[in-house]
Design a protein around this motif. Structure first.
Motif, PDB file in Angstrom:
ATOM      1  N   MET A   1       0.832  -1.199   0.000  1.00  0.00           N
ATOM      2  CA  MET A   1       0.000   0.000   0.000  1.00  0.00           C
ATOM      3  C   MET A   1       0.876   1.261   0.000  1.00  0.00           C
ATOM      4  N   VAL A   2       0.350   2.316  -0.569  1.00  0.00           N
ATOM      5  CA  VAL A   2       1.004   3.616  -0.496  1.00  0.00           C
ATOM      6  C   VAL A   2       0.239   4.456   0.507  1.00  0.00           C
ATOM      7  N   PRO A   3       0.808   5.577   0.937  1.00  0.00           N
ATOM      8  CA  PRO A   3       0.160   6.349   2.001  1.00  0.00           C
ATOM      9  C   PRO A   3      -1.210   6.887   1.622  1.00  0.00           C
ATOM     10  N   LYS A   4      -1.790   7.575   2.590  1.00  0.00           N
ATOM     11  CA  LYS A   4      -3.149   8.122   2.510  1.00  0.00           C
ATOM     12  C   LYS A   4      -3.401   8.909   1.238  1.00  0.00           C
ATOM     13  N   ILE A   5      -4.671   9.070   0.947  1.00  0.00           N
ATOM     14  CA  ILE A   5      -5.086   9.921  -0.162  1.00  0.00           C
ATOM     15  C   ILE A   5      -6.376  10.624   0.233  1.00  0.00           C
ATOM     16  N   PHE A   6      -6.491  11.873  -0.159  1.00  0.00           N
ATOM     17  CA  PHE A   6      -7.738  12.620  -0.050  1.00  0.00           C
ATOM     18  C   PHE A   6      -8.248  12.821  -1.477  1.00  0.00           C
ATOM     19  N   PHE A   7      -9.535  12.540  -1.706  1.00  0.00           N
ATOM     20  CA  PHE A   7     -10.022  12.718  -3.071  1.00  0.00           C
ATOM     21  C   PHE A   7     -11.487  13.132  -3.073  1.00  0.00           C
ATOM     22  N   HIS A   8     -11.860  13.843  -4.142  1.00  0.00           N
ATOM     23  CA  HIS A   8     -13.255  14.192  -4.369  1.00  0.00           C
ATOM     24  C   HIS A   8     -13.934  12.953  -4.939  1.00  0.00           C
ATOM     25  N   GLU A   9     -14.827  12.364  -4.156  1.00  0.00           N
ATOM     26  CA  GLU A   9     -15.474  11.119  -4.581  1.00  0.00           C
ATOM     27  C   GLU A   9     -16.769  11.414  -5.325  1.00  0.00           C
ATOM     28  N   ALA A  10     -16.903  10.849  -6.530  1.00  0.00           N
ATOM     29  CA  ALA A  10     -18.099  11.092  -7.350  1.00  0.00           C
ATOM     30  C   ALA A  10     -19.372  10.742  -6.588  1.00  0.00           C
ATOM     31  N   ARG A  11     -19.333   9.660  -5.855  1.00  0.00           N
ATOM     32  CA  ARG A  11     -20.519   9.229  -5.098  1.00  0.00           C
ATOM     33  C   ARG A  11     -20.987  10.287  -4.117  1.00  0.00           C
ATOM     34  N   ARG A  12     -20.044  11.048  -3.569  1.00  0.00           N
ATOM     35  CA  ARG A  12     -20.382  12.071  -2.579  1.00  0.00           C
ATOM     36  C   ARG A  12     -20.827  13.385  -3.219  1.00  0.00           C
ATOM     37  N   TYR A  13     -20.820  13.423  -4.544  1.00  0.00           N
ATOM     38  CA  TYR A  13     -21.350  14.586  -5.271  1.00  0.00           C
ATOM     39  C   TYR A  13     -22.647  14.231  -5.994  1.00  0.00           C
ATOM     40  N   SER A  14     -23.175  13.041  -5.734  1.00  0.00           N
ATOM     41  CA  SER A  14     -24.370  12.568  -6.437  1.00  0.00           C
ATOM     42  C   SER A  14     -25.571  12.549  -5.492  1.00  0.00           C
ATOM     43  N   THR A  15     -26.715  12.970  -6.010  1.00  0.00           N
ATOM     44  CA  THR A  15     -27.955  12.933  -5.239  1.00  0.00           C
ATOM     45  C   THR A  15     -29.115  12.633  -6.169  1.00  0.00           C
ATOM     46  N   THR A  16     -30.143  12.005  -5.620  1.00  0.00           N
ATOM     47  CA  THR A  16     -31.347  11.700  -6.406  1.00  0.00           C
ATOM     48  C   THR A  16     -32.501  12.617  -6.027  1.00  0.00           C
ATOM     49  N   THR A  17     -32.265  13.550  -5.115  1.00  0.00           N
ATOM     50  CA  THR A  17     -33.304  14.486  -4.702  1.00  0.00           C
ATOM     51  C   THR A  17     -32.826  15.921  -4.910  1.00  0.00           C
ATOM     52  N   VAL A  18     -33.759  16.795  -5.149  1.00  0.00           N
ATOM     53  CA  VAL A  18     -33.421  18.207  -5.336  1.00  0.00           C
ATOM     54  C   VAL A  18     -32.980  18.800  -4.000  1.00  0.00           C
ATOM     55  N   ALA A  54     -20.939  13.097 -11.952  1.00  0.00           N
ATOM     56  CA  ALA A  54     -21.825  12.931 -10.800  1.00  0.00           C
ATOM     57  C   ALA A  54     -22.955  13.955 -10.873  1.00  0.00           C
ATOM     58  N   GLU A  55     -24.174  13.524 -10.594  1.00  0.00           N
ATOM     59  CA  GLU A  55     -25.328  14.420 -10.681  1.00  0.00           C
ATOM     60  C   GLU A  55     -25.514  15.169  -9.363  1.00  0.00           C
ATOM     61  N   ILE A  56     -25.068  16.395  -9.342  1.00  0.00           N
ATOM     62  CA  ILE A  56     -25.125  17.219  -8.145  1.00  0.00           C
ATOM     63  C   ILE A  56     -26.557  17.647  -7.839  1.00  0.00           C
ATOM     64  N   GLN A  57     -27.390  17.671  -8.837  1.00  0.00           N
ATOM     65  CA  GLN A  57     -28.836  17.762  -8.738  1.00  0.00           C
ATOM     66  C   GLN A  57     -29.389  16.741  -9.737  1.00  0.00           C
ATOM     67  N   PRO A  58     -30.576  16.212  -9.516  1.00  0.00           N
ATOM     68  CA  PRO A  58     -31.102  15.199 -10.442  1.00  0.00           C
ATOM     69  C   PRO A  58     -31.059  15.682 -11.891  1.00  0.00           C
ATOM     70  N   GLY A  59     -30.348  14.917 -12.735  1.00  0.00           N
ATOM     71  CA  GLY A  59     -30.242  15.256 -14.142  1.00  0.00           C
ATOM     72  C   GLY A  59     -29.225  16.325 -14.476  1.00  0.00           C
TER      73      GLY A  59
END
Length: 279
Positions: A1-18, A54-59
């Motif tokens: 393994m290599v050391p830690k990483i901080f990243f913008h995760e697509a899943r955390r920018y996705s939502t199914t609700t307005v 990633a859908e930051i708002q639906p669609g």
């Protein structure tokens, strides 16, 4: 393994609700604050190519949201978000798979990694990295400054780490345990019985913590620290936590390693004189 990483995760920018404008603005500002904190620690935030879809708002994919002229959030806030996302360094799937631990930044909850939303989340991930990927003494010391913000390290550091028998990497988990206890749990009041409090702290930290019994050794346990005005101050650090074995499971050899500290914090800082061999 290599050391830690901080990243913008697509899943955390996705939502199914307005998401309402104010809530979205608050979430963006929260992310920008932690992004700034990570940058101030000389860490690099990463991203993968799927982030922009990633859908930051639906669609509404993130790339469209960032570069459109809608007024869902203020222009200044959107520009700050755009800058933060664009300056993140790309990482491919193979590189990403080798990283541990992983801290995920974003706007919404939901991740298989460590969710990084505030200073405490950041601090805990740095501690995990110190355990998993103990690095050379100089970098270990630098990371400790961010992992344990309530501790002030003497001018003995980082050199004293090299005095651990077989190297500090063999004790990294226990060093993190001890520093965490001192940073998070030390609550000594000046009018308390210090010896009694050390017994109590031993139970809290699970590391035997005692007071130096030989008054003649005070000079050897007095360490130099940098004061707030950059001058040098001398502080006696008699209490010490005992690290008597390595992190290796089943290691039965008794070692004489210590963490010496001052029991009386100053300006919110607890002073750590030495971590390494018994002095």
């Amino acid at each position: 393994m290599v050391p830690k990483i901080f990243f913008h995760e697509a899943r955390r920018y996705s939502t199914t609700t307005v998401i309402a404008t104010q809530l979205l603005t608050d979430r963006v500002q929260r992310m920008l604050n932690i992004d700034e904190l990570i940058g101030n620690a000389s860490e690099v935030v990463r991203k993968r190519d799927d982030l922009y879809y990633a859908e930051i708002q639906p669609g509404v994919p993130l790339y469209e949201f960032l570069y459109s002229h809608d007024d869902s959030i203020s222009r200044d806030t959107k520009l700050q978000l755009q800058i933060a996302i664009d300056r993140a360094k790309r990482i491919n799937a193979e590189e990403f798979a080798a990283c541990d631990p992983v801290g995920a930044l974003g706007l919404f909850d939901g991740t298989d990694h460590a969710q990084i939303d505030n200073a405490l989340d950041f601090m805990l991930l740095i501690r995990d990295d110190l355990r998993i990927n103990p690095c050379a003494s100089e970098q270990f010391h630098e990371s400790c400054k961010f992992a344990f913000p309530n501790l002030e390290f003497s001018k003995e550091f980082p050199g004293c780490f090299k005095t651990f028998k077989e190297g500090h990497q063999q004790y990294a988990g226990q060093i993190v345990d001890c520093f965490s206890a001192l940073n998070d749990e030390w609550r000594y009041e000046n009018d308390e019985d210090l010896v009694a409090y050390l017994r109590k702290f031993s139970a809290i930290s699970k590391y035997k913590t005692t007071l130096e019994g030989d008054g003649r050794r005070k000079p050897a346990l007095t360490f130099s620290f940098k004061d707030t005005d950059e001058s040098v101050i001398k502080i006696l650090c008699e209490p010490h936590m005992k690290i008597t074995e390595t992190d290796k499971e089943g290691d039965g050899e008794f070692r004489f390693n210590r963490i010496y500290f001052s029991p009386r914090p100053q300006n919110g800082k607890l002073f750590i004189g030495h971590a390494g061999k018994h002095l």
